[in-house]
Design a protein around this motif. Structure first.
Motif, PDB file in Angstrom:
ATOM      1  N   SER A  59      11.207  56.737  77.905  1.00 53.99           N
ATOM      2  CA  SER A  59      11.270  55.683  76.882  1.00 53.99           C
ATOM      3  C   SER A  59      12.518  55.750  76.017  1.00 53.99           C
ATOM      4  CB  SER A  59      10.023  55.758  75.988  1.00 53.99           C
ATOM      5  OG  SER A  59       9.922  57.046  75.406  1.00 53.99           O
ATOM      6  N   ARG A  60      13.213  56.861  76.018  1.00 56.06           N
ATOM      7  CA  ARG A  60      14.444  56.984  75.213  1.00 56.06           C
ATOM      8  C   ARG A  60      15.239  58.196  75.710  1.00 56.06           C
ATOM      9  NH1 ARG A  60      10.233  58.762  71.864  1.00 56.06           N
ATOM     10  NH2 ARG A  60      10.376  61.014  71.481  1.00 56.06           N
ATOM     11  N   GLY A  61      16.384  58.435  75.086  1.00 51.10           N
ATOM     12  CA  GLY A  61      17.143  59.657  75.306  1.00 51.10           C
ATOM     13  C   GLY A  61      17.552  59.870  76.765  1.00 51.10           C
ATOM     14  N   ARG A 111       4.793  57.301  76.281  1.00 48.41           N
ATOM     15  CA  ARG A 111       3.749  56.694  75.436  1.00 48.41           C
ATOM     16  C   ARG A 111       4.227  55.433  74.737  1.00 48.41           C
ATOM     17  NH1 ARG A 111       3.093  61.845  71.863  1.00 48.41           N
ATOM     18  NH2 ARG A 111       5.333  61.535  72.177  1.00 48.41           N
ATOM     19  N   ASP A 112       5.520  55.362  74.422  1.00 47.38           N
ATOM     20  CA  ASP A 112       6.029  54.272  73.588  1.00 47.38           C
ATOM     21  C   ASP A 112       6.300  53.015  74.432  1.00 47.38           C
ATOM     22  OD1 ASP A 112       7.417  52.590  71.924  1.00 47.38           O
ATOM     23  OD2 ASP A 112       9.217  53.843  71.824  1.00 47.38           O
ATOM     24  N   GLU A 113       5.343  52.079  74.344  1.00 49.25           N
ATOM     25  CA  GLU A 113       5.442  50.883  75.194  1.00 49.25           C
ATOM     26  C   GLU A 113       6.683  50.067  74.891  1.00 49.25           C
ATOM     27  OE1 GLU A 113       1.402  49.058  76.782  1.00 49.25           O
ATOM     28  OE2 GLU A 113       1.291  49.609  74.657  1.00 49.25           O
ATOM     29  N   ILE A 147       1.485  62.236  79.070  1.00 47.66           N
ATOM     30  CA  ILE A 147       1.513  63.296  80.090  1.00 47.66           C
ATOM     31  C   ILE A 147       0.464  64.381  79.808  1.00 47.66           C
ATOM     32  CG2 ILE A 147       3.253  64.796  79.030  1.00 47.66           C
ATOM     33  CD1 ILE A 147       4.526  65.128  81.784  1.00 47.66           C
ATOM     34  N   ARG A 148      -0.069  64.416  78.581  1.00 43.91           N
ATOM     35  CA  ARG A 148      -1.089  65.424  78.260  1.00 43.91           C
ATOM     36  C   ARG A 148      -2.438  65.082  78.880  1.00 43.91           C
ATOM     37  NH1 ARG A 148       0.085  65.092  71.924  1.00 43.91           N
ATOM     38  NH2 ARG A 148      -0.090  62.926  72.591  1.00 43.91           N
ATOM     39  N   ASP A 149      -2.572  63.845  79.371  1.00 45.71           N
ATOM     40  CA  ASP A 149      -3.853  63.382  79.916  1.00 45.71           C
ATOM     41  C   ASP A 149      -3.711  63.265  81.448  1.00 45.71           C
ATOM     42  OD1 ASP A 149      -6.044  61.971  80.799  1.00 45.71           O
ATOM     43  OD2 ASP A 149      -6.006  60.516  79.144  1.00 45.71           O
ATOM     44  N   ARG A 196      17.559  63.809  68.167  1.00 41.57           N
ATOM     45  CA  ARG A 196      17.430  65.025  67.353  1.00 41.57           C
ATOM     46  C   ARG A 196      18.808  65.539  66.920  1.00 41.57           C
ATOM     47  NH1 ARG A 196      17.537  70.365  68.070  1.00 41.57           N
ATOM     48  NH2 ARG A 196      18.091  70.118  70.267  1.00 41.57           N
ATOM     49  N   ILE A 197      19.755  65.571  67.836  1.00 41.95           N
ATOM     50  CA  ILE A 197      21.088  66.091  67.501  1.00 41.95           C
ATOM     51  C   ILE A 197      21.890  65.041  66.740  1.00 41.95           C
ATOM     52  CG2 ILE A 197      23.309  66.770  68.539  1.00 41.95           C
ATOM     53  CD1 ILE A 197      21.751  68.485  70.477  1.00 41.95           C
ATOM     54  N   ARG A 198      21.679  63.760  67.092  1.00 39.10           N
ATOM     55  CA  ARG A 198      22.407  62.690  66.392  1.00 39.10           C
ATOM     56  C   ARG A 198      22.058  62.691  64.905  1.00 39.10           C
ATOM     57  NH1 ARG A 198      20.795  58.818  69.342  1.00 39.10           N
ATOM     58  NH2 ARG A 198      22.497  58.651  70.826  1.00 39.10           N
TER      59      ARG A 198
HETATM   60  N1  NAP Z   1      18.653  66.652  73.893  1.00 34.87           N
HETATM   61  C1  NAP Z   1      18.908  67.925  74.166  1.00 34.87           C
HETATM   62  O1  NAP Z   1      19.801  68.535  73.568  1.00 34.87           O
HETATM   63  C2  NAP Z   1      18.112  68.632  75.241  1.00 34.87           C
HETATM   64  C3  NAP Z   1      18.624  69.847  75.736  1.00 34.87           C
HETATM   65  C4  NAP Z   1      17.913  70.515  76.732  1.00 34.87           C
HETATM   66  C5  NAP Z   1      16.735  69.991  77.207  1.00 34.87           C
HETATM   67  N2  NAP Z   1      16.260  68.823  76.695  1.00 34.87           N
HETATM   68  C6  NAP Z   1      14.999  68.317  77.243  1.00 34.87           C
HETATM   69  O2  NAP Z   1      15.244  67.031  77.778  1.00 34.87           O
HETATM   70  C7  NAP Z   1      14.062  66.243  77.677  1.00 34.87           C
HETATM   71  C8  NAP Z   1      14.405  64.928  76.989  1.00 34.87           C
HETATM   72  O3  NAP Z   1      14.996  65.243  75.765  1.00 34.87           O
HETATM   73  P1  NAP Z   1      15.605  64.114  74.807  1.00 34.87           P
HETATM   74  O4  NAP Z   1      16.597  64.800  73.948  1.00 34.87           O
HETATM   75  O5  NAP Z   1      15.975  62.910  75.561  1.00 34.87           O
HETATM   76  O6  NAP Z   1      14.313  63.888  73.890  1.00 34.87           O
HETATM   77  P2  NAP Z   1      13.627  62.588  73.293  1.00 34.87           P
HETATM   78  O7  NAP Z   1      14.647  61.557  72.953  1.00 34.87           O
HETATM   79  O8  NAP Z   1      12.725  63.094  72.227  1.00 34.87           O
HETATM   80  O9  NAP Z   1      12.760  62.075  74.542  1.00 34.87           O
HETATM   81  C9  NAP Z   1      11.617  62.751  74.926  1.00 34.87           C
HETATM   82  C10 NAP Z   1      10.927  61.908  75.980  1.00 34.87           C
HETATM   83  O10 NAP Z   1       9.703  62.596  76.329  1.00 34.87           O
HETATM   84  C11 NAP Z   1       8.640  61.678  76.174  1.00 34.87           C
HETATM   85  N3  NAP Z   1       7.392  62.330  75.799  1.00 34.87           N
HETATM   86  C12 NAP Z   1       7.174  63.182  74.765  1.00 34.87           C
HETATM   87  N4  NAP Z   1       5.862  63.488  74.700  1.00 34.87           N
HETATM   88  C13 NAP Z   1       5.254  62.800  75.706  1.00 34.87           C
HETATM   89  C14 NAP Z   1       3.918  62.667  76.143  1.00 34.87           C
HETATM   90  N5  NAP Z   1       2.901  63.310  75.522  1.00 34.87           N
HETATM   91  N6  NAP Z   1       3.647  61.882  77.207  1.00 34.87           N
HETATM   92  C15 NAP Z   1       4.655  61.209  77.843  1.00 34.87           C
HETATM   93  N7  NAP Z   1       5.936  61.285  77.480  1.00 34.87           N
HETATM   94  C16 NAP Z   1       6.227  62.064  76.405  1.00 34.87           C
HETATM   95  C17 NAP Z   1       9.104  60.734  75.070  1.00 34.87           C
HETATM   96  O11 NAP Z   1       8.410  59.506  75.161  1.00 34.87           O
HETATM   97  P3  NAP Z   1       7.258  58.984  74.148  1.00 34.87           P
HETATM   98  O12 NAP Z   1       7.481  59.600  72.828  1.00 34.87           O
HETATM   99  O13 NAP Z   1       7.434  57.499  74.213  1.00 34.87           O
HETATM  100  O14 NAP Z   1       5.965  59.415  74.797  1.00 34.87           O
HETATM  101  C18 NAP Z   1      10.564  60.542  75.440  1.00 34.87           C
HETATM  102  O15 NAP Z   1      10.690  59.569  76.448  1.00 34.87           O
HETATM  103  C19 NAP Z   1      13.041  67.097  76.959  1.00 34.87           C
HETATM  104  O16 NAP Z   1      12.202  67.732  77.901  1.00 34.87           O
HETATM  105  C20 NAP Z   1      13.893  68.128  76.240  1.00 34.87           C
HETATM  106  O17 NAP Z   1      13.184  69.320  76.011  1.00 34.87           O
HETATM  107  C21 NAP Z   1      16.918  68.133  75.731  1.00 34.87           C
END
Ligand code: NAP
Length: 267
Positions: free
Chosen positions: A31-33, A54-56, A80-82, A209-211
């Motif tokens: 949904s993002r990132g 989760r975020d439609e 994903i928890r379900d 998070r970093i932004r």
């Molecule tokens: N950004 C970094 O610096 C970094 C570095 C290393 C690894 N990572 C890993 O890369 C992945 C993505 O990171 P990101 O920075 O893009 O984070 P983000 O912007 O917070 O994105 C996280 C994604 O995971 C989804 N998510 C979270 N809980 C969920 C749930 N219960 N069910 C389904 N989807 C769920 C979120 O969607 P919804 O909230 O819509 O459900 C969102 O699409 C993560 O696993 C993170 O640990 C990130």
């Protein structure tokens, strides 16, 4: 912000057009990132993409942007928890598109940084239920769908925090280590069945998070990266597309840091 933080231009990352023509790819956590960038990159490479989270609203925007560029996308709200929702997601993917060729299990949840002694039980449970249990269940169900079609490629999201400890991120780091063990084991289990399982382990990547960090918190993160910048979601996405594709056909059980050299100097 330091200019070098943004010195890579996403437009300069080569297109991977045609690499995934005819394939069906799932992005869990799209949904993002990084997940959203990966869904777009998979679609640009020719895959039909199922985006789940989760975020439609976020999912709808990602799917719309893919369609606006001529691609095909199906957003499916999933927590994903379900396990039942994850099963329904994979069933829907197979019933709509007839197959599942590639899956990027990217969904992840962090916790507020705290010394291990101060982590809450909720911090521990959230990391385990999303980053570990959720991804293991998803991988098990994806494997079943891929076995039924005779092959596929799975990419699980870890982190440099899955290859070294990180102060204040103990529960998160534990799950990111664990996903590597599960992925290597699954790679061994299914190597002879034309299914590859690999792991990406990014360093700091420019998502919300970093932004949102103030400059004084971001500067030491940049300094710890030999390439002296934060990575872009598109740089992870390009690696994911490649690992999904037959261009990576002899690669399984691998853990690929995408970290600007951060781990090259030792964890
Ligand atoms: N950004 C970094 O610096 C970094 C570095 C290393 C690894 N990572 C890993 O890369 C992945 C993505 O990171 P990101 O920075 O893009 O984070 P983000 O912007 O917070 O994105 C996280 C994604 O995971 C989804 N998510 C979270 N809980 C969920 C749930 N219960 N069910 C389904 N989807 C769920 C979120 O969607 P919804 O909230 O819509 O459900 C969102 O699409 C993560 O696993 C993170 O640990 C990130």
């Amino acid at each position: 912000m330091n200019a070098s933080t943004y010195s890579q231009d996403p437009a300069r990352i080569p297109a991977q057009q045609g690499l995934l023509s005819g394939k069906v790819a799932l992005v869990l956590g799209g949904s993002r990132g990084i997940g959203a960038a990966s869904a777009r990159a998979l679609a640009r490479a020719g895959a039909r993409v199922v985006v789940a989270a989760r975020d439609e609203r976020g999912l709808g925007e990602v799917a719309e942007s893919i369609r606006a560029s001529g691609g095909e996308a199906l957003p499916v709200r999933t927590d994903i928890r379900d396990a039942a929702q994850v099963k329904a997601l994979i069933d829907q993917t197979v019933s709509v598109y007839g197959r599942l060729d590639a899956a990027f299990n990217n969904a992840g949840s962090g916790h507020r940084p705290a010394p291990f002694s101060e982590l809450t039980v909720e911090d521990i449970d959230e990391s385990i239920s999303v980053n570990l249990r959720g991804i293991l269940v998803a991988m098990k169900l994806e494997l079943a769908a891929m076995l039924a079609r005779g092959g596929g490629s799975i990419i699980n999201m870890s982190s440099t925090a899955g290859l070294s400890g990180v102060r204040g991120m103990g529960a998160y780091s534990a799950t990111k280590h664990a996903i590597i063990g599960a992925s290597k084991s699954a790679a061994l289990d299914h190597a002879s069945q034309k299914i590859r399982v690999n792991v990406v382990a990014p360093g700091p990547i420019l998502t919300d998070r970093i932004r949102d960090l103030p400059e004084e918190r971001r500067a030491p993160i940049v300094r710890a990266v030999p390439m002296e910048r934060i990575g872009l979601p598109e740089e992870v996405a390009a690696t994911v597309v490649w690992l999904c594709s037959d261009a990576a056909s002899f690669i399984t059980g691998a853990v690929l840091p995408i970290d600007g050299g951060r781990l090259a100097g030792g964890a």
